[in-house]
Enzyme design. Sequence first.
Site, PDB file in Angstrom:
ATOM      1  N   GLN A   1      16.338  -6.083  13.638  1.00  0.00           N
ATOM      2  CA  GLN A   1      16.198  -4.879  14.462  1.00  0.00           C
ATOM      3  C   GLN A   1      17.528  -4.156  14.615  1.00  0.00           C
ATOM      4  O   GLN A   1      17.702  -3.025  14.211  1.00  0.00           O
ATOM      5  CB  GLN A   1      15.667  -5.258  15.854  1.00  0.00           C
ATOM      6  CG  GLN A   1      14.301  -5.858  15.860  1.00  0.00           C
ATOM      7  CD  GLN A   1      13.904  -6.370  17.236  1.00  0.00           C
ATOM      8  OE1 GLN A   1      14.688  -6.355  18.179  1.00  0.00           O
ATOM      9  NE2 GLN A   1      12.685  -6.838  17.342  1.00  0.00           N
ATOM     10  N   GLY A   2      18.474  -4.866  15.262  1.00  0.00           N
ATOM     11  CA  GLY A   2      19.701  -4.231  15.754  1.00  0.00           C
ATOM     12  C   GLY A   2      20.393  -3.401  14.718  1.00  0.00           C
ATOM     13  O   GLY A   2      20.684  -2.218  14.925  1.00  0.00           O
TER      14      GLY A   2
ATOM     15  N   ALA B   1      19.597 -10.025   0.535  1.00  0.00           N
ATOM     16  CA  ALA B   1      20.482 -10.664  -0.441  1.00  0.00           C
ATOM     17  C   ALA B   1      19.804 -10.783  -1.802  1.00  0.00           C
ATOM     18  O   ALA B   1      20.395 -10.460  -2.837  1.00  0.00           O
ATOM     19  CB  ALA B   1      20.916 -12.043   0.053  1.00  0.00           C
TER      20      ALA B   1
ATOM     21  N   GLU C   1      27.264  -3.898  19.951  1.00  0.00           N
ATOM     22  CA  GLU C   1      26.558  -5.155  20.241  1.00  0.00           C
ATOM     23  C   GLU C   1      27.592  -6.169  20.700  1.00  0.00           C
ATOM     24  O   GLU C   1      28.808  -5.906  20.646  1.00  0.00           O
ATOM     25  CB  GLU C   1      25.787  -5.657  19.011  1.00  0.00           C
ATOM     26  CG  GLU C   1      24.535  -4.828  18.735  1.00  0.00           C
ATOM     27  CD  GLU C   1      23.709  -5.314  17.558  1.00  0.00           C
ATOM     28  OE1 GLU C   1      24.114  -6.287  16.893  1.00  0.00           O
ATOM     29  OE2 GLU C   1      22.666  -4.703  17.301  1.00  0.00           O
TER      30      GLU C   1
ATOM     31  N   ARG D   1      28.014 -16.565  14.353  1.00  0.00           N
ATOM     32  CA  ARG D   1      28.022 -15.278  13.660  1.00  0.00           C
ATOM     33  C   ARG D   1      28.119 -14.107  14.622  1.00  0.00           C
ATOM     34  O   ARG D   1      27.458 -14.082  15.663  1.00  0.00           O
ATOM     35  CB  ARG D   1      26.746 -15.137  12.823  1.00  0.00           C
ATOM     36  CG  ARG D   1      26.592 -13.765  12.204  1.00  0.00           C
ATOM     37  CD  ARG D   1      25.436 -13.699  11.245  1.00  0.00           C
ATOM     38  NE  ARG D   1      24.135 -13.828  11.851  1.00  0.00           N
ATOM     39  CZ  ARG D   1      23.499 -12.868  12.509  1.00  0.00           C
ATOM     40  NH1 ARG D   1      24.070 -11.694  12.693  1.00  0.00           N
ATOM     41  NH2 ARG D   1      22.294 -13.085  13.007  1.00  0.00           N
TER      42      ARG D   1
ATOM     43  N   ARG E   1      27.331 -14.250  21.095  1.00  0.00           N
ATOM     44  CA  ARG E   1      25.960 -14.737  21.215  1.00  0.00           C
ATOM     45  C   ARG E   1      25.871 -16.186  21.683  1.00  0.00           C
ATOM     46  O   ARG E   1      24.996 -16.541  22.466  1.00  0.00           O
ATOM     47  CB  ARG E   1      25.327 -14.617  19.837  1.00  0.00           C
ATOM     48  CG  ARG E   1      23.930 -14.201  19.861  1.00  0.00           C
ATOM     49  CD  ARG E   1      23.483 -13.851  18.478  1.00  0.00           C
ATOM     50  NE  ARG E   1      23.286 -12.431  18.358  1.00  0.00           N
ATOM     51  CZ  ARG E   1      22.846 -11.847  17.252  1.00  0.00           C
ATOM     52  NH1 ARG E   1      22.570 -12.557  16.191  1.00  0.00           N
ATOM     53  NH2 ARG E   1      22.660 -10.558  17.239  1.00  0.00           N
TER      54      ARG E   1
ATOM     55  N   HIS F   1      19.458 -17.000  19.283  1.00  0.00           N
ATOM     56  CA  HIS F   1      19.552 -15.639  19.825  1.00  0.00           C
ATOM     57  C   HIS F   1      19.246 -15.711  21.316  1.00  0.00           C
ATOM     58  O   HIS F   1      18.292 -16.383  21.728  1.00  0.00           O
ATOM     59  CB  HIS F   1      18.556 -14.718  19.112  1.00  0.00           C
ATOM     60  CG  HIS F   1      18.846 -13.272  19.323  1.00  0.00           C
ATOM     61  ND1 HIS F   1      18.634 -12.641  20.533  1.00  0.00           N
ATOM     62  CD2 HIS F   1      19.369 -12.331  18.505  1.00  0.00           C
ATOM     63  CE1 HIS F   1      19.001 -11.370  20.425  1.00  0.00           C
ATOM     64  NE2 HIS F   1      19.454 -11.154  19.210  1.00  0.00           N
TER      65      HIS F   1
ATOM     66  N   THR G   1      14.673 -10.361   6.714  1.00  0.00           N
ATOM     67  CA  THR G   1      15.272  -9.019   6.662  1.00  0.00           C
ATOM     68  C   THR G   1      14.358  -8.004   7.320  1.00  0.00           C
ATOM     69  O   THR G   1      14.793  -7.158   8.108  1.00  0.00           O
ATOM     70  CB  THR G   1      15.542  -8.611   5.191  1.00  0.00           C
ATOM     71  OG1 THR G   1      16.554  -9.478   4.677  1.00  0.00           O
ATOM     72  CG2 THR G   1      15.999  -7.167   5.084  1.00  0.00           C
TER      73      THR G   1
ATOM     74  N   HIS H   1      17.750 -18.620  15.556  1.00  0.00           N
ATOM     75  CA  HIS H   1      17.810 -17.295  14.946  1.00  0.00           C
ATOM     76  C   HIS H   1      18.505 -17.276  13.592  1.00  0.00           C
ATOM     77  O   HIS H   1      18.019 -16.622  12.670  1.00  0.00           O
ATOM     78  CB  HIS H   1      18.558 -16.367  15.920  1.00  0.00           C
ATOM     79  CG  HIS H   1      18.619 -14.943  15.498  1.00  0.00           C
ATOM     80  ND1 HIS H   1      17.485 -14.170  15.313  1.00  0.00           N
ATOM     81  CD2 HIS H   1      19.672 -14.127  15.228  1.00  0.00           C
ATOM     82  CE1 HIS H   1      17.849 -12.939  14.960  1.00  0.00           C
ATOM     83  NE2 HIS H   1      19.162 -12.892  14.885  1.00  0.00           N
TER      84      HIS H   1
ATOM     85  N   GLY I   1      14.735 -11.003   0.404  1.00  0.00           N
ATOM     86  CA  GLY I   1      15.316 -10.253   1.518  1.00  0.00           C
ATOM     87  C   GLY I   1      16.467  -9.408   0.995  1.00  0.00           C
ATOM     88  O   GLY I   1      16.596  -9.186  -0.222  1.00  0.00           O
TER      89      GLY I   1
ATOM     90  N   GLU J   1      21.587 -15.766   3.994  1.00  0.00           N
ATOM     91  CA  GLU J   1      21.602 -16.796   5.046  1.00  0.00           C
ATOM     92  C   GLU J   1      21.639 -18.218   4.482  1.00  0.00           C
ATOM     93  O   GLU J   1      22.184 -19.123   5.134  1.00  0.00           O
ATOM     94  CB  GLU J   1      20.393 -16.623   5.978  1.00  0.00           C
ATOM     95  CG  GLU J   1      20.489 -17.493   7.224  1.00  0.00           C
ATOM     96  CD  GLU J   1      19.391 -17.223   8.238  1.00  0.00           C
ATOM     97  OE1 GLU J   1      18.682 -16.201   8.107  1.00  0.00           O
ATOM     98  OE2 GLU J   1      19.255 -18.052   9.163  1.00  0.00           O
TER      99      GLU J   1
HETATM  100  C1  SIN Z   1      19.445  -8.266  16.995  1.00  0.00           C
HETATM  101  O1  SIN Z   1      18.990  -7.139  16.789  1.00  0.00           O
HETATM  102  O2  SIN Z   1      19.773  -8.647  18.118  1.00  0.00           O
HETATM  103  C2  SIN Z   1      19.591  -9.230  15.857  1.00  0.00           C
HETATM  104  C3  SIN Z   1      20.612  -8.760  14.923  1.00  0.00           C
HETATM  105  C4  SIN Z   1      21.414  -9.906  14.391  1.00  0.00           C
HETATM  106  O3  SIN Z   1      20.932 -11.021  14.338  1.00  0.00           O
HETATM  107  O4  SIN Z   1      22.583  -9.698  14.072  1.00  0.00           O
END
Ligand code: SIN
Length: 512
Positions: free
Chosen positions: A48-49, A17, A117, A373, A277, A233, A44, A338, A15, A362
């Site tokens: 998405q975000g 790392a 976010e 996190r 989160r 998540h 990895t 997650h 990934g 991770e």
């Molecule tokens: C997300 O897109 O919600 C996940 C990103 C993350 O885990 O920081």
Amino acid sequence: MAAQLHADVLVVGSGIAGLTAALRAARSATVLLVTKADLAQGATRSAQGGIAAALGPADSPDQHARDTRAAGVGLCEDEAVRVLCGEGPEAIAELIDRGVRFDGAEGPGGAYALCLEGAHGRPRILHAGGDATGRAIQRALGAAAQQEARIVVREHTAVVDLLVEGGRVVGAELMAADGSHLRARAAAVLLATGGAGQLFSRTTNPRVATGDGIAAAWRAGAALEDLEFYQFHPTALARPGSFLVSEAVRGEGAVLRDEHGRRFLPEVDQRAELAPRDVVARAIAQVMTAQEGRSVWLDATALGQRHLRERFPTIDAALRAAGIDWAREPVPITPAAHFMMGGIRTDLDGRSSLPGLLAAGECARTGVHGANRLASNSLLEGAVFGARAADAAAADAAATGVAAADVVAADVAAAGTVLASAPSPTGWTRTQLQGLMWDRVGLLRTGAELEAAAAQLATWQPPGPETLTTITALEDRNLLDLARLLTAHALARPVSVGAHHRLDSPSEVLAC
Ligand code: SIN
């Protein structure tokens, strides 16, 4: 006799790392990169975000660090956070140099599109391809690693155990997909094997996320820390596969509703849908309990079809494939395992408590995440600490000079010892383990449930040496080891903090 490979640095995992580490170490060392599936598999790829960094005009590494520490509920290590946030912009520049094209910044003087976010005080999340950030990073780094002459990539190869001689890690015993065994000797071993979402029946993680590196490091005697902090998540699609619906969707304005259509987060936290989160996931779990397990709803209808399609093409396609038109109807969602905040304890250069063993990403517990996190800090952690661990590994390799300078990888598959195919573990199945962990060691915990889980796990035997003949059997052993460890860590922390929430105990309030 198992075949033998040599390299200065053995990197396990591909990934962000692992690839960052391999590319960096290859500046001065030979690298053998082994990965359990294809180079492109892993968490990895499905990120998405995006990736957080203090790049906006009104932002600074100090503000990013403050948000990171606040999300971590006082348990982050200050120096690690300072490194993460301070070196973030440089890590992004390096990704761009490697060919990652983040959204925005077209033309001279253009700025990158930074989004918001949960628990970020500033818009600071870079993204690529809308919601395909991880895929863009994986592709660019994977291509670079394959072109690098000093890196030998070996796919479909898993770690069985680390080789320890005289208290020093000197390599690893590996298994290929056909069950053949081989040995890799290296002056430094750098684990970047990701998390262990497959411990739980609902996870956003890929099938390969079985905590292999963490379990192998523990069996070799490395110190682990913070395993009780497992992040759930808030918004996975409530369908088999638990597809991730990015936090960035809430960052753009989507809201959460209970089954009666009522928004419930404003009552829980003044940041509502953009609270940290752990807060959002817990609130959803509590509403779901009150609704007898039925999912809650992510309402993105106000964002409009065009915006949803353009900004979130991957999610849009997945939801359409699931028969959901999210421009018109809310999306059924549930929390899902997650991210593992704990793992192999490392210093700021990725060194573990065992000489010769380093970790990044991770699987490492660097101290940057504390008890929870901050969103989009995980890719950043992989990039920043992957590079630092690689520098340390290359320096250790140069200092010890234990391994051969050239990677020897010829005829490995042919020379390996092929063992018989494995029966599954006796007395338990992976599905049972995942169900137990979800029900008793999940988002909302009690001492009694944790005790019951520990008692059950103690009765299940790991696959013995004679049955460790497939990668699946190795994974089952790793999952059982980690399930026991995680449960023991959760029992050892009797108070609630961050992602570790004990329904039977008060919250521990820590200074941030
Ligand atoms: C997300 O897109 O919600 C996940 C990103 C993350 O885990 O920081």
